[in-house]
Design a protein around this motif. Structure first.
Motif, mmCIF file in Angstrom:
data_model
loop_
_atom_site.group_PDB
_atom_site.id
_atom_site.type_symbol
_atom_site.label_atom_id
_atom_site.label_comp_id
_atom_site.label_asym_id
_atom_site.label_seq_id
_atom_site.Cartn_x
_atom_site.Cartn_y
_atom_site.Cartn_z
ATOM 1 N N THR A 427 -11.002 -1.324 -3.926
ATOM 2 C CA THR A 427 -9.718 -1.803 -4.434
ATOM 3 C C THR A 427 -9.851 -2.068 -5.919
ATOM 4 O O THR A 427 -10.814 -1.680 -6.555
ATOM 5 C CB THR A 427 -9.258 -3.057 -3.676
ATOM 6 O OG1 THR A 427 -7.934 -3.407 -4.100
ATOM 7 C CG2 THR A 427 -10.179 -4.231 -3.943
ATOM 8 N N ASN A 429 -7.108 -3.900 -9.240
ATOM 9 C CA ASN A 429 -5.884 -3.821 -10.022
ATOM 10 C C ASN A 429 -6.056 -4.684 -11.271
ATOM 11 O O ASN A 429 -7.107 -5.302 -11.458
ATOM 12 C CB ASN A 429 -4.667 -4.257 -9.190
ATOM 13 C CG ASN A 429 -4.815 -5.650 -8.622
ATOM 14 O OD1 ASN A 429 -5.914 -6.159 -8.450
ATOM 15 N ND2 ASN A 429 -3.703 -6.286 -8.329
ATOM 16 N N ASN A 490 8.514 -0.711 -4.920
ATOM 17 C CA ASN A 490 7.486 -1.267 -5.805
ATOM 18 C C ASN A 490 7.638 -0.857 -7.261
ATOM 19 O O ASN A 490 6.703 -0.961 -8.048
ATOM 20 C CB ASN A 490 6.093 -0.864 -5.308
ATOM 21 C CG ASN A 490 5.743 -1.543 -3.997
ATOM 22 O OD1 ASN A 490 6.022 -2.723 -3.811
ATOM 23 N ND2 ASN A 490 5.143 -0.807 -3.082
ATOM 24 N N LEU A 563 -0.291 -3.365 -8.061
ATOM 25 C CA LEU A 563 -0.773 -3.129 -6.703
ATOM 26 C C LEU A 563 -2.272 -2.880 -6.676
ATOM 27 O O LEU A 563 -2.857 -2.434 -7.668
ATOM 28 C CB LEU A 563 -0.060 -1.912 -6.115
ATOM 29 C CG LEU A 563 1.471 -1.991 -6.040
ATOM 30 C CD1 LEU A 563 2.030 -0.644 -5.604
ATOM 31 C CD2 LEU A 563 1.912 -3.086 -5.085
ATOM 32 N N ARG A 565 -5.644 -0.833 -5.585
ATOM 33 C CA ARG A 565 -5.878 0.599 -5.809
ATOM 34 C C ARG A 565 -5.326 1.495 -4.694
ATOM 35 O O ARG A 565 -4.663 2.502 -4.989
ATOM 36 C CB ARG A 565 -7.371 0.846 -6.007
ATOM 37 C CG ARG A 565 -7.708 2.298 -6.286
ATOM 38 C CD ARG A 565 -9.176 2.461 -6.650
ATOM 39 N NE ARG A 565 -9.521 3.871 -6.784
ATOM 40 C CZ ARG A 565 -10.019 4.619 -5.806
ATOM 41 N NH1 ARG A 565 -10.249 4.083 -4.625
ATOM 42 N NH2 ARG A 565 -10.291 5.886 -5.993
ATOM 43 N N PRO A 566 -5.553 1.187 -3.402
ATOM 44 C CA PRO A 566 -5.022 2.095 -2.361
ATOM 45 C C PRO A 566 -3.495 2.185 -2.399
ATOM 46 O O PRO A 566 -2.938 3.276 -2.297
ATOM 47 C CB PRO A 566 -5.523 1.457 -1.059
ATOM 48 C CG PRO A 566 -6.713 0.646 -1.468
ATOM 49 C CD PRO A 566 -6.390 0.123 -2.824
ATOM 50 N N GLU A 567 -2.824 1.025 -2.571
ATOM 51 C CA GLU A 567 -1.367 1.021 -2.601
ATOM 52 C C GLU A 567 -0.830 1.714 -3.851
ATOM 53 O O GLU A 567 0.162 2.449 -3.791
ATOM 54 C CB GLU A 567 -0.825 -0.414 -2.516
ATOM 55 C CG GLU A 567 -1.000 -1.078 -1.170
ATOM 56 C CD GLU A 567 -2.408 -1.634 -0.962
ATOM 57 O OE1 GLU A 567 -3.209 -1.581 -1.918
ATOM 58 O OE2 GLU A 567 -2.709 -2.112 0.147
ATOM 59 N N MET A 568 -1.492 1.468 -5.005
ATOM 60 C CA MET A 568 -1.055 2.120 -6.239
ATOM 61 C C MET A 568 -1.240 3.630 -6.145
ATOM 62 O O MET A 568 -0.394 4.406 -6.608
ATOM 63 C CB MET A 568 -1.840 1.567 -7.432
ATOM 64 C CG MET A 568 -1.441 2.183 -8.778
ATOM 65 S SD MET A 568 0.273 1.839 -9.252
ATOM 66 C CE MET A 568 0.089 0.154 -9.864
ATOM 67 N N SER A 569 -2.344 4.049 -5.539
ATOM 68 C CA SER A 569 -2.590 5.473 -5.361
ATOM 69 C C SER A 569 -1.496 6.115 -4.509
ATOM 70 O O SER A 569 -1.007 7.207 -4.817
ATOM 71 C CB SER A 569 -3.968 5.682 -4.711
ATOM 72 O OG SER A 569 -4.259 7.047 -4.576
ATOM 73 N N GLN A 570 -1.101 5.424 -3.451
ATOM 74 C CA GLN A 570 -0.041 5.937 -2.579
ATOM 75 C C GLN A 570 1.295 6.002 -3.316
ATOM 76 O O GLN A 570 2.063 6.960 -3.147
ATOM 77 C CB GLN A 570 0.090 5.052 -1.341
ATOM 78 C CG GLN A 570 -1.095 5.141 -0.387
ATOM 79 C CD GLN A 570 -1.022 4.125 0.740
ATOM 80 O OE1 GLN A 570 -0.028 3.414 0.891
ATOM 81 N NE2 GLN A 570 -2.075 4.040 1.533
ATOM 82 N N LEU A 571 1.555 4.980 -4.156
ATOM 83 C CA LEU A 571 2.809 4.950 -4.902
ATOM 84 C C LEU A 571 2.879 6.107 -5.900
ATOM 85 O O LEU A 571 3.894 6.804 -5.992
ATOM 86 C CB LEU A 571 2.949 3.610 -5.634
ATOM 87 C CG LEU A 571 4.176 3.458 -6.539
ATOM 88 C CD1 LEU A 571 5.457 3.600 -5.728
ATOM 89 C CD2 LEU A 571 4.148 2.121 -7.277
ATOM 90 N N LYS A 574 3.458 9.267 -4.159
ATOM 91 C CA LYS A 574 4.848 9.361 -3.710
ATOM 92 C C LYS A 574 5.760 9.807 -4.860
ATOM 93 O O LYS A 574 6.658 10.639 -4.666
ATOM 94 C CB LYS A 574 5.297 7.996 -3.170
ATOM 95 C CG LYS A 574 6.644 8.006 -2.473
ATOM 96 C CD LYS A 574 6.959 6.629 -1.906
ATOM 97 C CE LYS A 574 8.333 6.609 -1.241
ATOM 98 N NZ LYS A 574 8.665 5.252 -0.731
#
Length: 783
Positions: A427, A429, A490, A563, A565-571, A574
């Motif tokens: 992770t 941020n 987000n 966010l 790292r995993p969530e930011m990567s997904q964002l 997207k």
């Protein structure tokens, strides 16, 4: 060699001391101006694709990331007293020398078009002068709410939170000037709060940089003071000698001053990583002092001759201390290969300083002790204290009589560590290492709740042709992209030149909010003829920095939440998928940049490189072991007790949910480089005992525990306490570093004093004593 060095040092005592005094004076002079870095630490190499994209973006689009954002939330914002106080604060901030502009409701404008056939649009401020009645304030609110261009930009979507963007100069953004500027901004926000009772929240990248720089500046002094105090206190308790503590303090002081001097000579600035260097040096220097002083006391207790004891100490400690410091330096030197400027600078400075303080310890301690009076019995009776003797004998019994249990325990730890590693998560941020209760974090969360995000994410659409961004086809696609983008939970509301065109259309049709939409090509032609008289400074926030000089590239600006790292990567993925759906790759080039993308890439890059640096450290130290030992099985025996603590720590991180991020990956290289020192000290003594006792492997292993156990225990306590002090940091990463390195090194001590002797004793069945004598080169030139 080492005996000759001992004679040389004592023969030239004054020269040695004068050299180091001149060294300290010179380094103090050179290092006096070493400054804190006001940039975020540069993690990516200059040729990295993400970094080069970002630098190109900064050249094409100006004004990115230089704004401090102030926010106020209140249902009664549109009242005369609040509006006047807001306007007064903005006007005073505009007068600050390092402020290039302030944008908020106080100078937001509407566009109007006269009734004549050839009339042109003019900008008209929403607020015009002092608000002297509730009716005027009410009219301002209605006027503002009828302008969709500002919704989500200068106010939250519910119109209860209002923003003020304070743009500052590059000089203020990246220098110590920012301290005074923020203090003056703080004075103005507090004045507003006293007059209105409405709290002001602060955020923006300059604010994050300021907090980062202030924390580094305060922590480097705190760590040096605490580390110096605790280590000296421990030496007083363990060695029971005030002069030993003072001598260690002198060596430490010389080393710390030298560390700043070397950074000054190399032109390095103090970052979050290099701020750890002075306290790390203290923690590393003191064990050198302990090993030397303990050995000196042991040698002196034999024949009570100071000079002979000092020469024998240099002779017996010099070689093994050189190797231990070299392996420690190697642990840090691997950071040089990460291609990250911040870590490269840290690795270079640490490597040089560790080797310098080794030479400093080896030369100054004999000189200082040679001028002092002979040690009294109380100075070395700590070597035979009952409690430490009982503890050492317990270690002996475990290694001698319970080796099966030792191996079983090691196997259990191995399984524990390996399974825990499968639970580890990556992770990271911008605020991952900052206390969640810190105002910086709470204020950032405020803006995330109210506005959707605060970390810049920029999408650049390249039309590949000059003036290509003016084509209707591209504008329609950008409008569709932004409409879809604004539904992402987000992200904040997006902004581009399309919004300016919508604003112009609304004005062209009399200001009706229903006409806030993208004009068609015919409408754009009519609207463009009405724009020449606009004062560009009133609309800089919409026109400046959103297209390049050739009108080939268009910038779409949006802010993301901070966010993990995993969530930011997904964002980001997207956003990319949406862009790929709307913009054909045959006709357009799309780039993604901004602080959010830079940090996402930096985290991945650092973790990968630090893992590689750890592997390299293990390989390099294994090569050193292969040179020292003449059989592969001894290399394995020497490495196992030092890898097991690393596996245990990795397991703890997995089991307790401590994520892998740049700050925690540092733990392994540092721990491995330091823990191998105990192995070398122990094996050097083991070889001496093997020669002296007629090649009896078991007796040599046991005697080596008794001879080195006390010093290894003392140094482990110092290392544990020194790194444990990092828990006083405000940065979560530094806290994790201190806690996990402390635990790792204490466990490494037990591993080297229990598992290593057990393995050596077990070798008695497959190797003879005479074979064991030749497995290790002579480190101490013992008789």
């Amino acid at each position: 060699m080492w005996e000759k060095l001992g004679h040389f040092i004592l023969k030239n005592r004054k020269g040695v001391l004068i050299f180091w005094l001149l060294y300290v004076l010179f380094m103090g002079f050179v290092g006096r101006n070493v400054d804190i870095s006001y940039h975020f630490a540069k993690m990516l190499p200059s040729d990295d694709s993400v970094y080069t994209t970002y630098t190109e973006f900064q050249k094409d689009f100006t004004g990115s990331g230089n704004s401090i954002v102030l926010g106020a939330k209140d249902n009664a914002f549109f009242t005369p007293s609040v509006l006047n106080a807001w306007q007064n604060m903005a006007e005073r901030l505009e007068k600050e020398n390092e402020v290039t502009g302030v944008f908020s409701l106080h100078n937001a404008v509407d566009l109007t078009l006269g009734n004549d056939e050839n009339a042109q649009m003019e900008s008209r401020p929403i607020m015009d002068g002092r608000i002297d009645s509730p009716k005027k304030a009410f009219n301002i609110r209605n006027h503002y709410e009828a302008l969709p261009i500002y919704h989500g930009l200068l106010s939250s979507r519910d119109n209860k939170t209002h923003l003020m963007a304070v743009s500052i100069t590059e000089k203020a953004n990246y220098s110590e000037i920012i301290y005074d500027l923020f203090d003056r901004i703080h004075i103005e926000t507090k004045r507003f709060e006293r007059r209105t009772g409405i709290p002001i929240e602060v955020s923006g990248l300059p604010y994050l940089r300021l907090k980062n720089a202030r924390s580094i500046k305060s922590e480097i002094n705190l760590f040096m003071a605490l580390t110096g105090f605790v280590t000296v206190l421990i030496m007083l308790i363990l060695l029971r000698s005030l002069r030993a503590a003072i001598i260690a303090l002198v060596v430490v002081a010389f080393g710390v001053v030298g560390s700043f001097g070397i950074m000054g000579l190399l032109g390095f600035k103090i970052t979050l990583f290099s701020a750890l260097l002075p306290p790390l040096l203290i923690v590393i220097v003191v064990p050198n002092c302990i090993f030397f002083i303990n050995k000196y006391h042991q040698e002196y207790s034999k024949d009570k001759k100071v000079k002979q004891a000092l020469i024998h100490t240099v002779k017996k400690i010099g070689g093994v201390a050189f190797l231990t410091n070299t392996t420690t330096a190697l642990g840090f030197a691997t950071f040089i290969l990460t291609s990250s400027d911040a870590l490269v600078h840290f690795g270079v400075a640490a490597t040089i300083n560790i080797l310098v303080v080794y030479i400093l310890s080896l030369t100054t301690i004999p000189v200082l002790y040679s001028w002092l009076s002979e040690p009294k019995e109380r100075h070395y009776n700590h070597l035979s204290q009952k409690w430490i003797t009982k503890w050492i004998e317990w270690l002996v019994r475990i290694s001698q009589d319970h080796r099966k249990k030792v191996y079983l325990g090691a196997f259990v730890i191995l399984i524990f560590g390996l399974f825990g590693m499968t639970l580890m998560k990556t992770t990271g941020n911008l605020t991952t290492d900052i206390n969640p209760k810190d105002p910086l974090v709470t204020q950032m969360k405020f803006f995330e709740r109210e506005m959707g995000g605060v970390i810049p994410l920029d999408i650049v659409i390249d039309s590949r042709t000059e003036n290509g961004i003016e084509k209707s086809k591209l504008l329609r696609r950008v409008d569709k992209f932004q409409s879809r983008l604004d539904t992402f939970p987000n992200l904040s509301r997006s902004l581009s030149l399309v919004d300016m065109l919508k604003f112009g259309r609304q004005a062209y049709y009399g200001g009706d909010p229903l006409f806030y939409a993208l004009p068609n090509s015919q409408e754009r032609t009519l609207i463009s003829t009405s724009l020449p008289n606009l004062k560009s400074e009133n609309l800089d926030f919409l026109t400046a920095g959103f297209s390049d000089s050739k009108n080939q590239k268009m910038r779409i600006s949006v802010q993301a939440k901070d966010l993990a790292r995993p969530e930011m990567s997904q964002l980001v993925e997207k956003v990319q998928n949406l862009a790929n759906e709307i913009f054909s790759k045959k006709n357009y080039d799309i780039q993604y940049t901004g602080a959010s993308v830079i940090f996402l890439r930096s985290t991945k890059f650092l973790i990968n490189n630090l893992v590689l640096s750890l592997m390299l450290a293990i390989v390099l130290i294994s090569i050193i072991m292969a040179i020292l030992f003449k059989t592969p099985r001894m290399v394995i025996v020497a490495i196992i007790p030092n890898l097991l603590p690393l596996l245990m720590t990795a397991g703890l991180m997995g089991w307790f949910g401590i994520p892998v991020k740049p700050s925690t990956v540092l733990i392994f290289s540092i721990s491995f480089g330091i823990s191998i020192d105990d192995t070398l000290h122990y094996l050097a003594r083991y070889r001496q005992e093997l020669i002296g006792n007629g090649h009896n492997i078991s007796n040599a292993a046991i005697t080596a525990i008794r001879e080195t156990g006390i010093s290894m225990f003392y140094t482990s306590i110092v290392l544990f306490s020194g790194f444990f002090i990092f828990l006083a940091s405000d940065f979560g990463g530094t806290q994790a570093l201190g806690l996990l390195v402390s635990i790792t090194l204490v466990f490494a001590m037990f591993s080297n004093l229990i598992l290593l002797p057990s393995l050596l004793i077990s070798l008695d069945k497959v190797m003879t004593g005479s074979e064991m004598e030749n497995i290790l080169i002579d480190l101490a030139e013992d008789e």
